[in-house]
Design a protein around this motif. Sequence first.
Motif: not given
Length: 227
Positions: A162-169, A171-174
């Motif tokens: 779950a943390a990996d999924s949130i972190a990727r979102r 990174l995409e937002a940044f």
Amino acid sequence: WWLTVIGFVLVFLTGVHDTLREMGVELLPLSALTPGFVAFQVAALAAMVIHYSRTLSERTETDHQLRHLADKATRDPLSGLFNRAFLESHLDGLGPHARGGLLFIDLDHFKVVNDRFGHTRGDALLRSVAQRIDHTMRDGDIACRWGGDEFVVFLADANPDAADSIARRLLEAFKNIPAGDAADLRIGASMGFAELTDGDWRRTLRRADQALYQAKDRGRGVVAIAS
């Protein structure tokens, strides 16, 4: 106070009126007292409505001021996220059986933005990053500005997947944040996540920090999960 005085005057006049009537003397006609009582009741009701309206307004204003003071004590003034002291206090109160993990975020090339465009642009960038973090978090997650260009997020009940999924979102937002006028400059972030397994959030944060440096060693702009 003036309504109280009027009320007592009316009661006194009524008593005098009744006493005099017993003696055969009618000083005031009853028809003159009745409108007075009616007017008094209407005025008393209006005064009560005004009083309670003012009391409610004052209470609302007091609550607003208390919330403002609480925000000043728990929020970072620049980013609007919670401050470090609030997150530490929250984590201290979780207890030994808490679940979730800590995501450590460090912006890549932030110093370049300050050097090339000034601290005003750097502050604007931090606010934009904080906004993306706030919009990406789930209910129950707590994001704070840890210091400088570092952010820490408590991901409640989150496992590494779950943390990996949130972190990727994130990174995409940044990627959509403008870093400056230079087309060659793109702001990203390196992230490290560690799952809270033993109730010691400080040890978990150190593991997340170590994972963050692993992410930087891999070339930045990625998330590393602590083993």
